[in-house]
Write a protein that holds these residues in place. Sequence first.
Motif, PDB file in Angstrom:
ATOM      1  N   ILE A 228      42.433  36.118  29.984  1.00 12.71           N
ATOM      2  CA  ILE A 228      43.180  34.896  30.290  1.00 12.71           C
ATOM      3  C   ILE A 228      43.697  34.320  28.981  1.00 12.71           C
ATOM      4  CG2 ILE A 228      43.071  32.594  31.348  1.00 12.71           C
ATOM      5  CD1 ILE A 228      40.616  33.682  32.926  1.00 12.71           C
TER       6      ILE A 228
ATOM      7  N   CYS B 230      42.976  29.848  39.816  1.00 11.54           N
ATOM      8  CA  CYS B 230      43.915  30.860  39.334  1.00 11.54           C
ATOM      9  C   CYS B 230      45.100  31.006  40.286  1.00 11.54           C
ATOM     10  CB  CYS B 230      43.214  32.203  39.168  1.00 11.54           C
ATOM     11  SG  CYS B 230      42.038  32.258  37.789  1.00 11.54           S
TER      12      CYS B 230
ATOM     13  N   ARG C 279      43.473  36.609  38.738  1.00 12.16           N
ATOM     14  CA  ARG C 279      42.286  36.821  37.924  1.00 12.16           C
ATOM     15  C   ARG C 279      41.041  36.510  38.740  1.00 12.16           C
ATOM     16  NH1 ARG C 279      45.616  38.855  35.371  1.00 12.16           N
ATOM     17  NH2 ARG C 279      46.073  38.735  33.140  1.00 12.16           N
TER      18      ARG C 279
END
Length: 224
Positions: free
Chosen positions: A21, A118, A125
């Motif tokens: 991320i 997300c 993710r």
Amino acid sequence: YIKKVPDIKKVIEPKKPISYISDLKWEEIILLPDIDPFMKRIWSFYRETGLRRAEPFMATLEGNWLIVPPDSKTGRERAVLLTPELKKIFQEMQSSWNVNKKPRSIQDYYSKQFKKACEQIGLDRHFHNLRDTYATRQWLITGDIYVVSKKIGHTSVTMTQKYANIDLRRLVQDFPSLREQVEKRVETPNFTKVDTQMVDTTALSYLQTDSQSYNFTRVNAGVV
């Protein structure tokens, strides 16, 4: 019946890229207004420690060290050094467990809420990608895959090698908060990094810890 064994060719399946991320996406997650701020602090804890989802529930706090006992997966004990901010988050996590039921149900809740966050920003993710993010950032900072392997508790450096296959220029672009540390490592001859807990102070700087509130404030932006 087949009279001759046919030629069989193995199809090489391309390896899946590491789903970390980036700083930009992490900031978007942290600034989501309708997500419980305490939950954001929990995600920050996992991102900054690289712990597996279940490990905090097994660990004990000894001073500033979080001691993760051996389990069936690793077979070895691991000690994680916590900053004052991370220590407070862990203690708050422990307090919340006392009023809940099974640890597994709490872990599932962490994962579902993270997946929900997300999805809100259009990012595919999962909770485990917080651990991938930690390992990727550690590789970017240290440039030593053996150090990274030790920090995340892999039994073999072969398991960790995948984090070293990401283009350095791309990582610097995705993690601008670490640019200065990377430049020092790359430019300094025989540069070695002390084996201490790495914490992204930029990420934690907009987490204001308070015993009665969980406010996430963006630096110089005044956004809560």
